[in-house]
Design a protein around this motif. Structure first.
Motif, PDB file in Angstrom:
ATOM      1  N   VAL A  91      47.674  43.972  36.383  1.00  0.00           N
ATOM      2  CA  VAL A  91      48.122  42.581  36.331  1.00  0.00           C
ATOM      3  C   VAL A  91      49.608  42.571  35.978  1.00  0.00           C
ATOM      4  O   VAL A  91      50.186  43.593  35.629  1.00  0.00           O
ATOM      5  CB  VAL A  91      47.324  41.758  35.290  1.00  0.00           C
ATOM      6  CG1 VAL A  91      45.853  41.714  35.656  1.00  0.00           C
ATOM      7  CG2 VAL A  91      47.514  42.323  33.894  1.00  0.00           C
ATOM      8  N   PHE A  92      50.203  41.378  36.065  1.00  0.00           N
ATOM      9  CA  PHE A  92      51.594  41.211  35.680  1.00  0.00           C
ATOM     10  C   PHE A  92      51.671  40.335  34.432  1.00  0.00           C
ATOM     11  O   PHE A  92      50.730  39.588  34.123  1.00  0.00           O
ATOM     12  CB  PHE A  92      52.400  40.580  36.817  1.00  0.00           C
ATOM     13  CG  PHE A  92      52.591  41.508  37.987  1.00  0.00           C
ATOM     14  CD1 PHE A  92      53.662  42.380  38.033  1.00  0.00           C
ATOM     15  CD2 PHE A  92      51.686  41.534  39.043  1.00  0.00           C
ATOM     16  CE1 PHE A  92      53.849  43.245  39.094  1.00  0.00           C
ATOM     17  CE2 PHE A  92      51.855  42.396  40.107  1.00  0.00           C
ATOM     18  CZ  PHE A  92      52.936  43.259  40.135  1.00  0.00           C
ATOM     19  N   GLU A  93      52.784  40.455  33.732  1.00  0.00           N
ATOM     20  CA  GLU A  93      52.959  39.664  32.514  1.00  0.00           C
ATOM     21  C   GLU A  93      52.749  38.178  32.823  1.00  0.00           C
ATOM     22  O   GLU A  93      53.089  37.700  33.897  1.00  0.00           O
ATOM     23  CB  GLU A  93      54.346  39.899  31.919  1.00  0.00           C
ATOM     24  CG  GLU A  93      55.495  39.665  32.891  1.00  0.00           C
ATOM     25  CD  GLU A  93      56.843  39.887  32.248  1.00  0.00           C
ATOM     26  OE1 GLU A  93      56.982  39.640  31.048  1.00  0.00           O
ATOM     27  OE2 GLU A  93      57.779  40.298  32.962  1.00  0.00           O
ATOM     28  N   HIS A  94      52.140  37.489  31.881  1.00  0.00           N
ATOM     29  CA  HIS A  94      51.831  36.053  31.968  1.00  0.00           C
ATOM     30  C   HIS A  94      50.713  35.727  32.963  1.00  0.00           C
ATOM     31  O   HIS A  94      50.394  34.564  33.163  1.00  0.00           O
ATOM     32  CB  HIS A  94      53.084  35.225  32.299  1.00  0.00           C
ATOM     33  CG  HIS A  94      54.232  35.464  31.363  1.00  0.00           C
ATOM     34  ND1 HIS A  94      54.178  35.115  30.022  1.00  0.00           N
ATOM     35  CD2 HIS A  94      55.439  36.029  31.562  1.00  0.00           C
ATOM     36  CE1 HIS A  94      55.326  35.447  29.443  1.00  0.00           C
ATOM     37  NE2 HIS A  94      56.100  36.008  30.347  1.00  0.00           N
ATOM     38  N   GLU A  95      50.099  36.741  33.566  1.00  0.00           N
ATOM     39  CA  GLU A  95      48.992  36.500  34.486  1.00  0.00           C
ATOM     40  C   GLU A  95      47.707  36.272  33.689  1.00  0.00           C
ATOM     41  O   GLU A  95      47.561  36.749  32.563  1.00  0.00           O
ATOM     42  CB  GLU A  95      48.821  37.694  35.430  1.00  0.00           C
ATOM     43  CG  GLU A  95      47.900  37.421  36.606  1.00  0.00           C
ATOM     44  CD  GLU A  95      47.875  38.560  37.604  1.00  0.00           C
ATOM     45  OE1 GLU A  95      46.944  38.586  38.444  1.00  0.00           O
ATOM     46  OE2 GLU A  95      48.780  39.430  37.568  1.00  0.00           O
ATOM     47  N   THR A  96      46.766  35.550  34.287  1.00  0.00           N
ATOM     48  CA  THR A  96      45.482  35.241  33.649  1.00  0.00           C
ATOM     49  C   THR A  96      44.352  35.932  34.408  1.00  0.00           C
ATOM     50  O   THR A  96      44.339  35.934  35.643  1.00  0.00           O
ATOM     51  CB  THR A  96      45.235  33.720  33.633  1.00  0.00           C
ATOM     52  OG1 THR A  96      46.261  33.076  32.876  1.00  0.00           O
ATOM     53  CG2 THR A  96      43.886  33.396  33.002  1.00  0.00           C
ATOM     54  N   ILE A  97      43.414  36.520  33.662  1.00  0.00           N
ATOM     55  CA  ILE A  97      42.198  37.052  34.279  1.00  0.00           C
ATOM     56  C   ILE A  97      40.992  36.415  33.585  1.00  0.00           C
ATOM     57  O   ILE A  97      41.002  36.210  32.381  1.00  0.00           O
ATOM     58  CB  ILE A  97      42.113  38.593  34.188  1.00  0.00           C
ATOM     59  CG1 ILE A  97      42.320  39.095  32.745  1.00  0.00           C
ATOM     60  CG2 ILE A  97      43.130  39.244  35.110  1.00  0.00           C
ATOM     61  CD1 ILE A  97      42.164  40.607  32.594  1.00  0.00           C
ATOM     62  N   ARG A  98      39.946  36.110  34.387  1.00  0.00           N
ATOM     63  CA  ARG A  98      38.781  35.407  33.859  1.00  0.00           C
ATOM     64  C   ARG A  98      37.513  36.108  34.309  1.00  0.00           C
ATOM     65  O   ARG A  98      37.511  36.906  35.238  1.00  0.00           O
ATOM     66  CB  ARG A  98      38.792  33.954  34.351  1.00  0.00           C
ATOM     67  CG  ARG A  98      39.974  33.165  33.838  1.00  0.00           C
ATOM     68  CD  ARG A  98      40.072  31.798  34.478  1.00  0.00           C
ATOM     69  NE  ARG A  98      38.842  31.013  34.366  1.00  0.00           N
ATOM     70  CZ  ARG A  98      38.790  29.693  34.551  1.00  0.00           C
ATOM     71  NH1 ARG A  98      39.895  29.011  34.819  1.00  0.00           N
ATOM     72  NH2 ARG A  98      37.639  29.053  34.461  1.00  0.00           N
ATOM     73  N   PHE A  99      36.404  35.766  33.621  1.00  0.00           N
ATOM     74  CA  PHE A  99      35.123  36.377  33.992  1.00  0.00           C
ATOM     75  C   PHE A  99      34.295  35.480  34.905  1.00  0.00           C
ATOM     76  O   PHE A  99      33.229  35.901  35.389  1.00  0.00           O
ATOM     77  CB  PHE A  99      34.300  36.753  32.752  1.00  0.00           C
ATOM     78  CG  PHE A  99      33.854  35.608  31.897  1.00  0.00           C
ATOM     79  CD1 PHE A  99      32.776  34.810  32.265  1.00  0.00           C
ATOM     80  CD2 PHE A  99      34.494  35.314  30.711  1.00  0.00           C
ATOM     81  CE1 PHE A  99      32.344  33.755  31.475  1.00  0.00           C
ATOM     82  CE2 PHE A  99      34.081  34.263  29.910  1.00  0.00           C
ATOM     83  CZ  PHE A  99      33.001  33.483  30.296  1.00  0.00           C
TER      84      PHE A  99
END
Length: 422
Positions: free
Chosen positions: A10-18
C-alpha cells in the motif's frame, strides 16, 4: 481478499478494509492490527472496518502477512506501476541517511533491488553473522559453577556437600572459562531464531538454516533495552556492532501475540517527514557542503516565560548560519498539487526570516518536477522598505538516487544564487 500468508503493498495515507476493496484483508488481520494499535503505535489510525495509514512508511508483519507501506509524492493513479519505483526511492533514501550501512566488507553484496525493507534487514543481518562465523567467533572469560573431576578455581563448600555426598570424586567449584558463551552471542542466536520464525522470503530460508547449523546453540535470554545499554565493544568485538544494532532493532520491535500465538507483530517504520528532512540535508552536505556551512535542526531562543526556560525555534536546515548569505529551509513531505502552503507553515517561515536574519527562506516539498515559486510577506507598515520573501521549492523525484541528490543540491544552490527571487 488477502490471505493469511500474502504480501500487501500500500501507499502512505491509503486505506485497507475487511469488507470491500481490491486489497481487502481478513477480519482476523484487522483485529490483530486493532490490538496492536491499542499499544499506542502512530503508524496508522482505525477507520470503519479497516485502517488508514499515516505518514509512516516501511513494513508491518503480522503473523505471516507482510504489509509494505511505500511513500508516494505524486498524483499518478496507476499505483501498481509505481510500486517498484517508490520501493527503490524509499530504500535509496534510507541508504543515503545511513539506515542501511552497506559499505563494510561483510555486507557489500546485498541484493538491494528485489527485496522489501524487512528482507533487506534480514539479509543484512545474515550477511553480518555469516561474516562473524567465517572469521571466527570471539571468546570471552566468564564465571562458571559446576562439578568437575579436578579441583579448579575455588571450591564452593556448601554446594559441594549438597551435590557430592555420594560422588566424592567430584568437586563443586567456581572458575573462569574462556569460550563463546557470552551475551553478544546470546543476542545474535536469539535474533537468528526470530528470523527463522517470521521469515516469509523463500530465498533466505536455506541461509537461515545453514547459519543455525554453524552457529553454536545458545541459551534463550530475555532481551530488553537495558540489555543493549550495558554492552561495551572493544577492539575484538567492534566487528559485532552492525549485527547487534540490527538485532536490537528486530528484537525490540517484535511484539509476540501472547493470546493466540499466531499474530505476532514486527514493525519497521519510518516517519517520512523526518526521512525527507535528513535526505535533503545529507544531499546538500554532500554536493555543496564544501563552499557552504550546512547545519540541521539549529536551535535559537524564541520566548521566555517569567519563570522557566526559553522556548526555541528550530528550522530543519540552515545554510551559512550567522552570515549575510544565511538561507533557511524547512522540508515538508507532501505534494501541494498546485495549492498554497498552509498559513502555519508560512508564519513559521516569517519567524525564521526574522530571527535568523536570513537572506532567503523556502519551504521544500517533493513534486512531479523541479520548480520554485516566489512570494513576499506583506509589509507591516508603509515605512518598511524591506520585503521579506518566502519561496516554495518543488523537488522532482528522480529514479537514480545519486543523480537525484546532485539535482536537488544544484537546484537549491541555483535558487540561492538567483537574485531575482530575493
Amino acid at each position: 481478499m488477502i490471505k493469511a500468508s500474502e504480501h500487501i503493498t500500500v501507499f502512505e495515507h491509503e486505506t485497507i478494509r475487511f469488507d470491500k476493496g481490491e486489497k481487502r484483508i481478513t477480519r482476523e488481520l484487522y483485529e490483530a492490527l486493532q490490538l496492536y494499535y491499542g499499544k499506542g503505535v502512530p503508524y496508522f489510525r482505525l477507520c470503519y472496518n479497516g485502517i488508514q495509514f499515516c505518514e509512516y512508511v516501511g513494513v508491518i508483519q503480522v503473523g505471516k502477512t507482510v504489509i509494505e507501506i511505500l511513500p508516494k509524492a505524486d498524483k499518478n493513479p496507476n499505483l501498481g506501476q509505481d510500486e517498484q519505483k517508490w520501493r527503490d526511492v524509499l530504500i535509496g533514501m534510507l541508504r543515503v541517511i545511513g539506515v542501511f550501512d552497506i559499505h563494510s566488507t561483510s555486507n557489500s553484496h546485498l541484493n538491494i533491488k528485489s527485496n522489501t525493507i524487512l528482507d533487506l534487514y534480514f539479509e543484512l543481518f545474515l550477511k553480518e553473522v555469516e561474516f562473524l562465523v567465517h572469521s571466527g567467533l570471539v571468546k570471552q572469560y566468564r564465571k562458571k559453577q559446576g562439578n568437575l573431576t579436578a579441583l579448579k578455581g575455588s571450591l564452593q563448600f556448601g554446594k559441594h556437600i549438597q551435590h557430592n555426598l555420594v560422588h566424592k570424586e567430584n568437586f563443586y567449584v567456581s572458575h573462569n572459562t574462556y569460550d563463546v558463551d557470552h551475551l553478544l552471542h546470546f543476542i545474535l542466536y536469539k535474533t537468528i531464531c526470530l528470523i527463522k520464525q517470521i521469515n516469509t522470503n523463500v530465498s533466505l530460508q536455506s541461509r537461515i538454516g545453514s547459519l543455525l547449523l554453524n552457529f553454536p546453540e545458545m541459551p534463550d535470554v530475555k532481551v530488553t533495552e537495558s540489555t543493549f545499554d550495558k554492552l561495551v565493544f572493544n577492539r575484538k568485538t567492534q566487528k559485532y556492532q552492525n549485527a547487534v544494532e540490527i538485532a536490537k532493532l528486530l528484537l525490540l520491535k517484535y511484539h509476540p501475540d501472547i493470546s493466540k500465538g499466531q499474530n505476532n507483530v514486527l514493525a519497521l517504520m519510518f516517519d517520512m517527514n523526518v526521512l525527507w528532512e535528513r535526505f535533503v540535508y545529507v544531499s546538500l552536505r554532500k554536493v555543496i557542503g564544501r563552499e557552504n556551512t550546512i547545519t540541521s535542526q539549529t536551535t535559537k531562543s524564541f520566548w521566555k516565560p517569567q519563570n522557566g526556560n526559553y522556548s526555541s525555534i528550530r528550522p530543519d536546515i540552515v545554510i551559512n548560519y550567522d552570515s549575510e548569505q544565511c538561507v533557511v529551509l524547512d522540508t515538508k513531505w507532501k505534494n501541494l498539487g498546485g495549492t498554497k502552503p498552509s498559513p502555519d507553515d508560512l508564519r513559521q517561515m516569517y519567524v525564521y526570516h526574522e530571527y535568523f536574519k536570513a537572506k532567503k527562506v523556502a519551504l521544500v516539498y517533493p513534486s512531479n518536477m523541479f520548480n520554485s515559486i516566489g512570494g513576499v510577506f506583506s509589509r507591516l507598515n508603509d515605512k518598511e522598505t524591506f520585503e521579506k520573501s518566502c519561496s516554495v521549492i518543488g523537488v522532482g523525484v528522480g529514479d537514480n538516487i545519486t543523480i537525484w541528490q546532485e539535482e536537488i543540491a544544484k537546484y537549491i544552490k541555483n535558487w540561492m544564487d538567483d537574485k531575482s527571487n530575493n
